[in-house]
Design an enzyme around this catalytic site. Structure first.
Site, short mmCIF file in Angstrom:
data_model
loop_
_atom_site.label_atom_id
_atom_site.label_comp_id
_atom_site.label_asym_id
_atom_site.label_seq_id
_atom_site.Cartn_x
_atom_site.Cartn_y
_atom_site.Cartn_z
N VAL A 107 -26.90 -8.76 18.58
CA VAL A 107 -28.10 -9.59 18.63
C VAL A 107 -27.87 -10.77 17.70
CG1 VAL A 107 -30.59 -9.68 18.25
CG2 VAL A 107 -29.52 -7.55 19.05
N CYS A 108 -28.24 -11.97 18.15
CA CYS A 108 -28.21 -13.16 17.28
C CYS A 108 -26.78 -13.39 16.77
CB CYS A 108 -29.23 -12.96 16.16
SG CYS A 108 -29.71 -14.44 15.25
N THR A 109 -26.62 -13.73 15.51
CA THR A 109 -25.29 -14.02 14.97
C THR A 109 -24.43 -12.77 14.80
OG1 THR A 109 -26.26 -13.95 12.77
CG2 THR A 109 -26.03 -16.12 13.79
#
Lengths: 236, 236
Positions: A107-109
């Site tokens: 998820v995300c970075t």
């Protein structure tokens, strides 16, 4: 040892300072799946079983160490700011991610950690909108979608996108009726007060500065810091 | 002691077994607000500073006890299943909620705890869709909306609705530009894989049974258990 039987083990990876909604969005979705279908087992793993800080005032603790669960079927890696960039050089964490799960998700970075582990080479992938242009550093093709599935890798966009990604994964693992049942359970019928984001208003210059600070704080003088900063500046 | 200065303290209340996304959705939103505007301070409070179980395998720990922060400006109460119904009879928690915060908010069945504390009498309020018809027990008028503001009380619908509620609250506290900045930070541009919920398909008979079990497990032979069950059955 867990994950050796016929049940499927889904392991959420904790590291100090991660963005907690990155973890908890998919954790709530997939724990609800596991409550409805006991052949799925959801666990939280970390290097150590001590309370970890997050990017909020909430402290969190895993239930298992990496050594306890060496071979989960599915792995979920949350993202964050400087602590996530620091985690890109955490060899214990990277070794765990290279352990050969059937599906590794982020998820995300968190996708940058997957990249650092060598899992994104030749893959389509996504991340938080502010870091998308960093992905080619790891041989990945950046894709601007809510989630991107490519073989054994499933990456989600920023923070809240983990909920959408996990509902997609729930459907892959258990079918659409189960995914709908989970969506009712968490009443996921989103109504952002002013609707969806208007991407022409995205604060790109601000984030170029913020991400630059994360790179310095998280990676120091590691060569990746400058390489990623240069990619983002050239694209920005 | 915290909360005595000019800063505004937003306290997230932990109790054992709560639904963790109820807490973390608004926590992520309001912690992002606080990172951008230092006059807001976000904390997590509980009766004790020990790791608590949640409804998932993640354990969590507060940073402050109720006694440390007796008078926060804003309180956020998460919901859950049987543990939330049990919390309705936790006099220490109820006393904390009666402490006179300027705004008391809840997510999901957290509104039942507000009701047990006497905060919903004469108010419009909401909760998880499966429990909406229980609210009149506390003198509240149930409202089928994503979040409901009524004076010093702000209640959200089930689980993921806490994110929408917290973005609304961010706008109330800091204005629309700040709320939009937070929405970009958490990339809240939701795309449920199959769109919004189709409420004609809601699994109501299943939830009548599930909630009945939660009432028995959480409240035992407390008279509230039967009164709430009767209200839900008569409405169902």
């Amino acid at each position: 040892m867990i994950g050796m039987g016929t049940e499927k083990t889904i392991a959420f990876v904790l590291y100090p300072g991660c963005t907690i909604l990155d973890l908890v969005g998919p954790l709530q979705v997939l724990s609800t799946l596991a409550a409805m279908r006991p052949e799925f087992r959801v666990i939280v793993v970390a290097e150590r079983l001590e309370p970890y800080e997050t990017d909020t005032p909430l402290q969190v603790r895993a239930g298992h160490t990496f050594a306890d669960v060496p071979s989960p079927d599915v792995v979920v890696v949350p993202g964050g700011g400087a602590p996530t960039l620091r985690a890109m050089t955490d060899e214990t964490l990277l070794a765990y991610l290279r352990g050969g799960a059937r599906l590794t998700t982020s998820v995300c970075t968190g996708s940058l950690i997957l990249g650092a582990a060598g899992l994104l080479d030749g893959r389509r992938a996504t991340t938080h909108w502010s870091m998308l242009d960093a992905l080619p550093e790891f041989g990945a093709t950046p894709v601007r979608e809510r989630w991107v599935a490519d073989g054994p890798v499933l990456t989600a966009a920023g923070v809240s996108a983990g909920i959408d990604m996990a509902l997609h994964l729930t459907e892959e693992l258990g079918g659409i009726d189960l995914a709908r049942a989970v969506q009712f359970a968490i009443e996921y019928d989103p109504e952002p007060p002013h609707g969806k984001l208007n991407w022409t208003e995205a604060p790109r210059p601000l984030y170029l500065a913020v991400v630059g600070q994360w790179l310095r704080d998280g990676l120091g003088d590691h060569p990746l810091a400058e390489r990623l900063a240069t990619r983002l500046q050239n694209a920005g």
